[in-house]
Motif scaffolding. Sequence first.
Motif, short mmCIF file in Angstrom:
data_model
loop_
_atom_site.label_atom_id
_atom_site.label_comp_id
_atom_site.label_asym_id
_atom_site.label_seq_id
_atom_site.Cartn_x
_atom_site.Cartn_y
_atom_site.Cartn_z
N LEU A 160 40.99 27.87 50.17
CA LEU A 160 41.01 29.17 49.59
C LEU A 160 39.81 29.66 48.88
O LEU A 160 39.91 30.95 48.66
N ALA A 161 38.84 28.89 48.89
CA ALA A 161 37.61 29.66 48.17
C ALA A 161 36.79 30.19 49.19
O ALA A 161 35.83 30.89 48.98
N SER A 162 37.22 30.06 50.53
CA SER A 162 36.42 30.61 51.56
C SER A 162 36.89 32.02 52.10
O SER A 162 38.02 32.42 51.45
N ASP A 163 36.44 32.71 53.15
CA ASP A 163 36.89 34.01 53.48
C ASP A 163 37.95 33.60 54.91
O ASP A 163 38.44 34.46 55.22
N ARG A 164 38.16 32.45 55.00
CA ARG A 164 38.95 32.41 56.03
C ARG A 164 40.54 32.36 55.93
O ARG A 164 40.81 32.47 54.73
N LYS A 165 41.29 32.68 56.74
CA LYS A 165 42.59 33.57 56.78
C LYS A 165 43.72 32.56 56.85
O LYS A 165 44.95 32.73 56.30
N VAL A 166 43.72 31.56 57.69
CA VAL A 166 44.75 30.72 57.89
C VAL A 166 44.55 29.22 57.93
O VAL A 166 43.46 29.14 58.55
N PHE A 167 45.32 28.36 57.41
CA PHE A 167 45.12 27.06 57.39
C PHE A 167 46.45 26.44 58.05
O PHE A 167 47.34 26.54 57.15
N LEU A 168 46.38 25.55 59.08
CA LEU A 168 47.69 25.17 59.69
C LEU A 168 47.87 23.64 59.32
O LEU A 168 46.78 22.89 59.72
N VAL A 169 49.01 23.27 58.79
CA VAL A 169 49.03 21.79 58.57
C VAL A 169 50.12 21.21 59.59
O VAL A 169 51.30 21.79 59.61
N LEU A 170 49.89 20.53 60.45
CA LEU A 170 50.40 19.88 61.34
C LEU A 170 51.26 18.34 61.16
O LEU A 170 50.14 17.70 60.42
N GLY A 171 52.31 17.98 61.51
CA GLY A 171 52.62 16.65 61.10
C GLY A 171 53.89 16.43 61.78
O GLY A 171 54.67 17.13 62.08
N ASP A 172 54.14 15.07 61.74
CA ASP A 172 55.45 14.73 62.47
C ASP A 172 56.65 14.90 61.43
O ASP A 172 56.25 15.14 60.08
N SER A 173 57.89 15.16 61.73
CA SER A 173 59.04 15.14 60.75
C SER A 173 59.09 14.28 59.66
O SER A 173 58.89 12.94 60.10
N GLY A 174 59.10 14.58 58.67
CA GLY A 174 59.06 13.66 57.53
C GLY A 174 57.80 13.28 56.79
O GLY A 174 57.83 12.27 56.21
N ALA A 175 56.54 13.76 57.45
CA ALA A 175 55.52 13.42 56.81
C ALA A 175 55.10 13.83 55.73
O ALA A 175 54.17 13.37 55.20
N GLY A 176 55.66 14.70 55.20
CA GLY A 176 55.56 15.31 53.89
C GLY A 176 54.80 16.65 53.71
O GLY A 176 54.30 16.84 52.75
N LYS A 177 55.09 17.27 54.92
CA LYS A 177 54.43 18.90 54.98
C LYS A 177 55.17 19.72 53.98
O LYS A 177 54.47 20.43 53.06
#
Length: 253
Positions: A160-177
């Motif tokens: 969030l402090a950078s100039d990047r636009k997208v951060f994708l969080v991947l994980g199994d179902s129930g992993a806590g996303k």
Amino acid sequence: RLGEIAANPIWYLNIRKCAAEFLRQLYNDEENSEQQVNINQWILLILNQLAESSKDIIEGSAQELLQEAQASTNYVKGTMRLDCENDIPVLYPTMIAPPPMESPLLDCVQNKPDVETSLRKLRRERLEGRGGDVYISPRAKATPKATDHFDLTDKVQEFLASDRKVFLVLGDSGAGKSTFNKALEINLWDNYKTNGRIPLFIHLPTIEKPERDLIAEGLRKVNFTESQILELKLHREFILICDGYDESQQTQN
């Protein structure tokens, strides 16, 4: 302050023109012309400065008003005009101050919808709904095959402090996303400052066509009006927290 309003592009053009017109009317007030010599001198200097130094459409308007003001047959004003032309003018300090962080009066004059009150209400609702459970930030890794783990919250804050636009969080179902996304929203609202970036949590499966107008749809679901939505989209920045991408009705990215 009329000169400052006329010179400052933060104001709508019609308001700036009205300020310049008001100056001309004050100058042309024959009844008080002799008693208000000093004021009229300043008005003439202000109109001169606006006509010469402004770089937008107000310049032409100020020039027209100045020509009308200078056409006066009043002896005192005629002498005053010659003095201004012959002497080295002292510039009136029509400096442009930075816009206030929050000005309800300015918003009212410019007919802007009140968005901060609604944002504070949304913030309060989100913070009140967080409950008292202790949340432990999850550990994550850059790729499925990576061996090094990092704190996910710290990594997102770095993003969030950078100039990047997208951060994708991947994980199994129930992993806590989803739990992480909600905790992130709470954290961002907890640190929200007036006119700052707006955290907007959006559960994608509830949006019919998120590819069209995701921000507007998300704001409608938290009871923002159409005028507020337009104001926010034009003048504010968002942090979109999109949850449930794998459950959404998207058929393509």
